[in-house]
Design an enzyme around this catalytic site. Structure first.
Site, PDB file in Angstrom:
ATOM      1  N   ARG A   1      22.567  55.023  37.915  1.00 23.67           N
ATOM      2  CA  ARG A   1      23.964  54.902  38.311  1.00 23.67           C
ATOM      3  C   ARG A   1      24.161  54.775  39.809  1.00 23.67           C
ATOM      4  NH1 ARG A   1      28.025  59.208  35.840  1.00 23.67           N
ATOM      5  NH2 ARG A   1      27.131  58.246  33.975  1.00 23.67           N
TER       6      ARG A   1
ATOM      7  N   HIS B   1      26.886  47.657  29.243  1.00 21.96           N
ATOM      8  CA  HIS B   1      27.283  48.831  30.027  1.00 21.96           C
ATOM      9  C   HIS B   1      28.363  49.595  29.286  1.00 21.96           C
ATOM     10  CE1 HIS B   1      26.989  50.913  33.864  1.00 21.96           C
ATOM     11  NE2 HIS B   1      28.320  50.969  33.946  1.00 21.96           N
TER      12      HIS B   1
ATOM     13  N   TYR C   1      44.974  39.286  34.820  1.00 22.33           N
ATOM     14  CA  TYR C   1      45.626  38.338  35.721  1.00 22.33           C
ATOM     15  C   TYR C   1      44.643  37.613  36.637  1.00 22.33           C
ATOM     16  CZ  TYR C   1      49.852  40.888  34.407  1.00 22.33           C
ATOM     17  OH  TYR C   1      50.875  41.466  33.710  1.00 22.33           O
TER      18      TYR C   1
END
Length: 747
Positions: free
Chosen positions: A44, A90, A134
């Site tokens: 991570r 993921h 968007y």
């Protein structure tokens, strides 16, 4: 590789086995926390030294490649991309994935963006990107270069989280992305913070390291003089500091905004900030500068305006035109985020397994070793492909030379494959290629073309075999590849020039703000409930002033707007309050305890204006005290400065040659001032000995003048002959003179 990165699942208990088991709590918690820590460190927070990516970034790029979002192709919705990454590789929150992808597309965060974003992906003001539905995205040329060779067995693949797909363990990485784009992250017990650099300089250093494998970090600095931040700025550090940071992998670098003086004519000018430090949000920087103006901490700065469009343009307007711009900016560098410290901590994963704080050379060496492994694997993969093709070409040549017979076998034999193998000595692969050939391809079976392709592939195979056999040839090939990347992303490419200037120039001393600030008389008023304000002008200290209901006057003094006000608390701490920062007299003031960290149970003992060189007598209720200098009571923080150990009773400015003390038993003692020690902090010495009670008051006096006080009628009375009360320090003293105030106070 998968077994080493992910801990194995525990064996499931048998159906008749007990469902619980006992183990010590410390061991159970320790093992689970260790697993969590390793997972955070390796999967991570820390980047891989080879491709400079964390797993989430690597999976984002690979998923975009699988979606065929090439730099020359079309865009796809970010929601589609983050959904594919989450579903396939993921299994975490889509917002975290989208935020990570958005950062890869921000030119102010990435020196060489890996994602080409279309839409609102955030800005340098600190605004968040638009929702993923968007915006659209595709890969950049830099990201494509990182993944070049994935289809050629350049790296290992491992199963994804549910075992339905595979993902690369590391990307081939055609350039040192770790240093080019930098990285930051916080793991368990360790962190990383790698600054971005100029890719052209990094590749030059790699080429030098190929020629001279034993090169030192200081030598590599001839090619990589320092970080190159995407937002530019000026790095103010000597070469020795940078060399130490690159040698040890740790350091702290000062990064400043870039500014110019803009002449407005007729002696007027203003400062234009054109670049701000890396990771500083422009909107918060403007707010901080506005706070400095409002709080009058930089009184010679009149206004700040943000006139930025696509570029940065912050206008700083001075109040005084005669000031040196260098001195003004030096003060702003100290007080705002126009100058920041970037902490270097090159803690990365070596070979994807071992976290280590690496030097500049070690990071470049890890990248070059990875490139060599990629070259060897791609070459071996290409050799296999060539061998397969050559086998097929030999079969085609045999078929061309015996075309009529091959056609007859195919038309008339029940098992043409076996017949062709027996008759022509072909392999199974060759026969399958001939049988799978379309009829229209028969016209292409020209012997010259087949033999030309075979000769070309044979030459390529010989070259690859020679490459695999000789290490020097391998490094020469890697150098050639790095030069190609340098031509694509180097100084001649758009955005390839260095942006951050590196200088070790001497710091200009900031302007004395107190000297430049307007000097105005003020009257400081402190109420009983702890509300403080400053009224313009020297008003009568006993003038009528409005207070809140239930509140009233407590202290008032005359000062100047440039003064530092000193406050002594009952806890023995001195606090500093700049008079210029006090609220004006139009309102009813603000709570004093919001400006300083004075405990609620500690009352205010005294409030006065600080003067350099003054000496002060401080005493506790127990009757102990000492003399302290003005420099030793000046506090730098809101927490104040501890001076007197004990419950503070009073503070008096030292003047004259003797000290008079009076106890709660109304006994007064006068002794020479020279008997009190000068200290910076402590309990002090005994001023007067008391059988019962403690100290009531103390004052400084000149023995030849005597002691004066006011009687209850307001008349001033003076005791000129104090010989009756003279004694040594710590004596008991004698009863106060006739007519001395009943409250045991000198003033």
């Amino acid at each position: 590789m998968s077994d080493e990165l992910d801990p194995p699942l525990p064996d499931l208990p048998a159906a008749d086995a007990p469902s619980t088991q006992s183990e010590p709590l410390a061991r159970a918690i320790g093992e689970r926390y260790l697993s969590y820590a390793l997972s955070t460190i390796m999967n991570r927070a820390l980047p891989d030294a080879r491709d400079g990516l964390k797993p989430v970034h690597r999976r984002i790029l690979y998923a975009m490649r699988e979606l065929r979002l090439a730099p020359s192709g079309g865009f796809r919705k970010s929601a589609k991309i983050s959904g594919d990454v989450m579903g396939n590789y993921h299994p975490h929150g889509d917002s975290a994935i989208y935020d990570a992808m958005a950062r890869l597309a921000q030119p102010f965060a990435m020196r060489y963006p890996l994602v080409d974003g279309q839409g609102n992906f955030g800005n340098i003001d600190g605004d968040n990107p638009a929702a993923s539905r968007y915006t659209e995205a595709r890969l950049t040329l830099a990201a494509e270069a990182l993944m070049e060779g994935l289809a050629e067995d350049a790296v290992d693949f491992r199963p994804n989280y549910d075992g339905t797909l595979t993902e690369p363990v590391v990307l081939p990485a055609a350039f040192p992305n770790l240093l080019a784009n930098g990285a930051s992250g916080i793991a368990v017990g360790m962190a990383t913070n790698v600054p971005p650099h100029n890719l052209h300089e990094l590749l030059d250093a790699c080429l030098h390291l190929i020629k001279s494998p034993d090169a030192r970090d200081e030598t590599l600095m001839n090619f990589v003089p320092g970080p190159d931040f995407p937002t530019g700025g000026v790095l103010v550090e000597p070469r020795e500091v940078l060399a130490e940071a690159y040698r040890t992998g740790r350091g702290s670098l000062r990064l400043r905004a870039r500014w110019v003086r803009e002449d407005l004519g007729r002696g007027n000018w203003q400062i234009i900030v054109t670049e701000i430090p890396y990771q500083v949000q422009k909107s918060k920087l403007i707010e901080r500068l506005a706070e400095l103006i409002q709080a009058r901490k930089v009184p010679i700065l009149a206004d700040v305006r943000d006139e930025s469009a696509d570029d940065i343009r912050i206008v700083l307007e001075p109040r005084v035109r005669t000031i040196d711009p260098e001195q003004l900016m030096a003060a702003l560098f100290r007080m705002s985020e126009l100058e920041v410290r970037f902490g270097v901590n090159m803690n990365v994963l070596i070979d994807g397994r071992v976290p280590k704080v690496c030097s500049l050379k070690e990071v470049l060496r890890a990248f070059l070793d990875h490139r060599r492994e990629v070259l060897l694997r791609r070459s071996a993969h290409r050799l296999d492909r060539i061998a397969n093709r050559l086998e097929v070409l030999d079969g085609y040549i045999v078929a061309y030379l015996n075309l009529d017979r091959v056609i007859a076998i195919i038309r008339h034999e029940d098992d043409p494959k076996a017949v062709m193998i027996a008759e022509f000595g072909l392999s199974d692969v060759q026969v399958e290629a001939i049988l799978n050939m379309r009829l229209r391809a028969l016209r292409r079976l020209e012997e010259i073309e087949l033999r030309a392709e075979r000769d070309r592939l044979s030459d390529e195979r010989a070259g690859l075999q020679a490459l695999l056999a000789e290490e020097s040839a391998q490094w020469a090939k890697i150098a050639e590849q790095l030069k190609e990347v340098r031509a694509l992303f180097g100084k001649s490419a758009p955005g390839g020039m260095r942006r951050t200037e590196i200088t070790d120039r001497e710091d200009v001393q900031p302007v004395d703000m107190d000297a430049m600030a307007p000097r105005e008389p003020v009257t400081v008023i402190l109420s009983r409930m702890g509300w403080i304000r400053a009224i313009k002008g020297h008003q009568p200290l006993d003038a009528e002033v409005k207070f809140r209901d239930g509140d009233g006057p407590f202290m008032a003094l005359h000062a100047e707007s440039t003064d530092k006000l000193m406050l002594l608390g009952q806890n023995g701490r001195f606090y500093t309050l700049p008079a210029a920062t006090l609220p004006g007299g139009r309102g009813l003031g603000e709570p004093l305890r919001l400006m300083i960290d004075l405990p609620n149970d500690a009352a205010v003992i005294d409030l006065f204006a600080w003067r350099e060189g003054d000496m002060h007598l401080v005493a506790s209720t127990a009757g102990d005290g000492f003399i302290v200098g003005a420099a030793d009571i000046l506090a730098q923080t809101k927490a104040g400065k501890q001076v007197l150990n004990g419950v503070a009773l009073l503070r008096r400015r030292v003047e004259g040659d003797h000290i008079a003390t009076i106890g709660q038993n109304r006994k007064m003692l006068v002794f020479p001032l020279s008997e009190l020690p000068e200290m910076a902090r402590g309990k002090g010495v005994r001023l007067q000995r008391f059988k019962d009670g403690g100290l009531s008051d103390a004052t400084c006096l000149t023995l030849s003048v005597g002691l004066s006080w006011k009687d209850p009628a307001g008349r001033t009375r003076t005791e000129a002959d104090l010989s009756e009360w003279l004694g040594a320090r710590a004596s008991a003293g004698r009863m106060a003179p006739r007519g001395f105030p009943r409250d045991n106070r000198f003033n």
